[in-house]
Design an enzyme around this catalytic site. Structure first.
Site, short mmCIF file in Angstrom:
data_model
loop_
_atom_site.label_atom_id
_atom_site.label_comp_id
_atom_site.label_asym_id
_atom_site.label_seq_id
_atom_site.Cartn_x
_atom_site.Cartn_y
_atom_site.Cartn_z
N ASP A 94 0.81 -1.21 0.00
CA ASP A 94 0.00 0.00 0.00
C ASP A 94 0.85 1.26 0.00
O ASP A 94 1.85 1.33 0.70
CB ASP A 94 -0.86 -0.03 1.28
CG ASP A 94 -1.84 1.10 1.34
OD1 ASP A 94 -2.76 1.09 0.53
OD2 ASP A 94 -1.67 1.99 2.18
N GLU A 123 1.07 -0.45 -4.88
CA GLU A 123 0.06 0.56 -5.16
C GLU A 123 0.74 1.90 -5.24
O GLU A 123 1.39 2.33 -4.28
CB GLU A 123 -0.98 0.61 -4.04
CG GLU A 123 -2.05 1.67 -4.27
CD GLU A 123 -2.66 2.23 -2.99
OE1 GLU A 123 -1.93 2.49 -2.01
OE2 GLU A 123 -3.88 2.41 -2.98
C1 LIG Z 1 -2.54 5.71 -1.68
C2 LIG Z 1 -2.96 5.71 -0.26
O1 LIG Z 1 -3.17 6.73 0.32
N1 LIG Z 1 -3.08 4.51 0.28
C3 LIG Z 1 -3.44 4.27 1.64
C4 LIG Z 1 -2.33 4.74 2.58
O2 LIG Z 1 -2.75 4.92 3.84
C5 LIG Z 1 -3.85 5.77 3.94
C6 LIG Z 1 -4.03 6.09 5.34
O3 LIG Z 1 -4.12 4.93 6.11
C7 LIG Z 1 -5.05 5.08 3.33
O4 LIG Z 1 -6.20 5.87 3.47
C8 LIG Z 1 -4.79 4.86 1.88
O5 LIG Z 1 -5.77 4.04 1.30
#
Ligand SMILES: CC(=O)N[C@H]1CO[C@H](CO)[C@@H](O)[C@@H]1O
Ligand SMILES: *[C@@H]1O[C@H](CO)[C@@H](O)[C@H](O)[C@H]1NC(C)=O
Ligand SMILES: *[C@@H]1O[C@H](CO)[C@@H](O)[C@H](O)[C@H]1NC(C)=O
Ligand SMILES: *[C@@H]1O[C@H](CO)[C@@H](O)[C@H](O)[C@H]1NC(C)=O
Ligand SMILES: *[C@@H]1O[C@H](CO)[C@@H](O)[C@H](O)[C@H]1NC(C)=O
Ligand SMILES: *[C@@H]1O[C@H](CO)[C@@H](O)[C@H](O)[C@H]1NC(C)=O
Ligand SMILES: *[C@@H]1O[C@H](CO)[C@@H](O)[C@H](O)[C@H]1NC(C)=O
Ligand SMILES: [Ca+2]
Ligand SMILES: [Ca+2]
Length: 597
Positions: free
Chosen positions: A223, A292
């Site tokens: 992520d 991602e």
């Molecule tokens: C791209 C992005 O923001 N991914 C995750 C990273 O963490 C945040 C905060 O926890 C999430 O909201 C996002 O989906």
């Protein structure tokens, strides 16, 4: 794996040669499960691991290879599981480690590969590491990014060490009364960023990967990678002057020192090495790593790494999500697809994503009528495909009132604008049938309400209907398993009036032509003009719902009639393809038999 040669047969033609090395994920069909909303096994209104386990047969029948779960770790849920308080445990709402092990076993039984979400950027402030770091326990001092505040020259009061903003608005620095210092949090203040410049943090996170590999996972989806590293000297970021952001917004700055830092790519390469070494040492199949990243195309390509140090198997391709909209034309789709294929370094795996838990449903975002057509695209391009739960049924966004909204990103706004912020409409419970709560849960109230069209849009109804989105989707996933789609080259063309995007997938003597009419009215396409050396007749393998074209019928390739917003796949012989497949299985069993003995 693909190599590219552009040829100037027609101005619009594009050619891509596939080199496939038999790793399942190269053309993997991945399904993203949002665990809160897939299946509830214990009637508390929230989906869980036992629920998922009870529905794995469905995913197997659907023709999926990989099942990717959004975060299921222990978390105080300040950001729906993206704030992890123990990277080695399961959230009690979802079940236990024992339930997890049973889920892995069931996946193994069905030949499904389980992929976990890995959220490395930050932990929860309730994580044991943070508590130790906050109290400066030896060995943990630098697990997070701690700094003294600056003293404002005019007012003489302490202020954050620089101007960085959180994506949740306001300064990205939070004061700790315990440590008398500030820590950096790119996201929520309950999500302090880990310090990847500390080798101990790097090692801890590799150990976390090993922990789940030992429990049998097939790989990870990582992520939010671009935000892994920050500028070491904490330079202020320049203003973006964007008119849609105020001074407290993250987007009021050009995020050049908090995103896409060069150390990030090296970290991904290290993770890949870690996984490859694990597979080699344990003598188990290769593990997949997908990242991602919503970064620019050129930056994303760096995640592939290089030949001496490979990185991710693929960074998720969000170009279709970022750039396609309800008005996009055949030409737009074709160029979005081919820009990725062109930019991708030689010998790598392409991948396609049309929806996920952070975006509106594809029918609502890209056009209800194009639901099947878009699934045709996703399932038949070279490389891996990622489907978000429910897209196989062509679900739409569910309208939710302000009172029903739970997404923190929307709840932090107000009743006037919440709809533009909320991700809840794509996160509602999965519709299994037409009973209470769409068969998702026996609770009196589910965490988000089910869509009000669930009586007709549900798995059971679409399985029982003579023809349905689901049945079409299954035909797509089954043809995708054939050699043409695994190993076939890709040659594309636009019709003369630019309404129809079509491509030929060819492997040895086999071929398939995918024809996608992005126009609103019927088109008659002369495929013999667009693709050289194709038979004068081909057979329809599958078409989108209500196209009026009959599967199995033979049609003249010089005049293919296709209604607006519809799609078809043409093959030499549908029956022949099935025979070829049986022969393949026979030959490979024979080869296996010979080699074994
Ligand atoms: C791209 C992005 O923001 N991914 C995750 C990273 O963490 C945040 C905060 O926890 C999430 O909201 C996002 O989906
Ligand atoms: C490959 O990437 C590694 C790590 O980023 C780098 O050190 C190395 O120089 C690169 N090799 C080539 C041939 O580009
Ligand atoms: C590795 O696994 C394969 C198949 O699972 C087996 O044939 C081979 O003997 C194993 N190699 C070693 C070194 O254990
Ligand atoms: C699509 O086109 C219509 C009509 O031109 C326009 O009103 C609408 O804003 C466009 N939508 C998007 C997402 O571009
Ligand atoms: C929303 O909730 C508030 C407070 O619980 C209540 O007063 C209001 O009537 C609700 N609005 C709707 C439209 O249900
Ligand atoms: C659901 O509501 C019914 C009727 O109000 C009640 O009898 C039942 O106990 C409730 N069930 C649960 C699981 O809360
Ligand atoms: C289709 O294209 C071919 C090749 O250019 C041409 O010979 C043929 O006449 C065309 N057929 C129709 C129906 O337009
Ligand atoms: Ca539950
Ligand atoms: Ca970070």
């Amino acid at each position: 794996m693909h190599q590219f040669i552009k040829i100037s047969l027609l101005l619009s033609a594009f050619y891509c040669h596939s080199v496939y090395t038999e790793e399942w994920f190269e053309t993997g069909n991945f399904y993203q499960i949002y665990p809160r909303s897939f299946m509830d096994s214990n009637g508390d209104g929230i989906g869980d691991l036992n629920g998922i386990k009870s529905k794995l047969e469905y995913l197997h029948d659907l023709g999926m290879d990989g099942v990717w779960l959004s975060p299921i770790y222990k978390s105080p849920n300040a950001d729906f599981g993206y704030d992890i308080s123990d990277f080695r445990d399961i959230h009690e709402l979802f079940g236990s480690l024992d339930d997890f092990d049973k889920l892995v076993q069931e996946c193994n039984r069905l030949g499904l590969k389980l992929i976990l979400d890995f959220v490395p950027n930050h932990s929860s402030d309730e994580h044991d590491w943070f508590k130790r770091s906050e109290s400066k326990e030896s060995g943990y001092e630098d697990f997070y990014i701690w700094r003294d505040p600056k003293i404002d020259e005019i007012s003489n009061i302490p202020v954050p060490p620089n101007n960085w903003m959180s994506t949740f608005r306001y300064s990205a620095w939070k004061w700790s009364e315990v440590r008398k210092q500030m820590y950096y949090h790119m996201f929520h203040y309950k999500q302090p960023d880990l310090n990847y410049r500390n080798p101990k943090v790097v090692q801890e996170m590799k150990d976390v990967l090993t922990y789940w590999l030992d429990r049998g996972v097939a790989g990870f989806r990582i992520d939010a990678v671009p935000s892994l590293f920050e500028d070491e000297s904490l330079r202020d970021e320049p203003r973006s002057y964007r008119t849609d952001c105020d001074q407290f917004d993250h987007c009021s700055l050009q995020n050049i020192y908090t995103e896409d830092q060069k150390e990030t790519y090296d970290m991904v390469q290290q993770w890949r090495k870690h996984l490859d070494e694990y597979s080699a040492v344990k003598n188990v199949s290769k593990k997949v790593i997908m990242v991602e990243s919503y970064a620019k195309l050129d930056y994303n390509m760096l995640y592939y790494g290089n030949e001496s140090a490979p990185g991710a198997h693929f960074p998720f391709n969000f170009e279709l999500i970022k750039r396609a909209n309800i008005n996009s034309t055949a030409e737009d789709y074709k160029s979005i697809v081919e820009e990725w294929l062109t930019a991708m370094p030689k010998g790598n795996i392409a991948n396609w994503v049309l929806g996920n838990h952070d975006n509106h449903r594809l029918a609502s975002r890209l056009g209800e009528k194009r639901g099947d057509l878009l699934n045709f695209l996703l399932q038949t391009l070279p490389g891996a495909a990622i489907t978000y739960q429910g897209e196989e049924l062509v679900m739409s966004d569910v309208y939710l009132t302000w009172n029903e909204t739970v997404d923190p990103q929307a709840c932090n706004s107000n009743p006037t604008i919440y709809e533009s912020r909320s991700r809840d409409p794509a996160r509602t419970p999965f519709p299994w049938d037409n009973t209470k709560n769409a068969g998702f849960s026996t609770a009196n109230k589910t965490w988000l309400p089910v869509g009000n069209n669930y009586k007709t849009v549900n798995v059971k109804a679409q399985q029982e209907a003579k023809d349905s989105h689901l049945k079409i989707f299954k035909k797509l996933t089954s043809i995708r398993k054939k050699e043409i789609f695994k190993k076939g080259d890709y040659l594309s063309a636009l019709s003369n009036n630019k309404q129809v995007y079509s491509y030929k997938r060819q492997y040895q003597n086999e071929m398939a032509i995918v024809v996608l009419n992005f126009g609103i009215s019927q088109e008659i396409v002369n495929l013999t003009e667009l693709f050289k050396e194709i038979p004068s007749q081909l057979e329809v393998y599958v078409t989108s719902l209500d196209s009026g074209i009959i599967s199995g019928s033979k049609i003249e390739t010089s005049k293919v009639r296709i209604p607006g917003s519809h799609a078809i796949i043409l093959v030499k012989s549908a029956a022949g393809m099935i025979k070829a497949n049986i022969l393949m299985i026979f030959v490979s069993s024979l080869v296996y038999f010979i080699f074994r003995n």
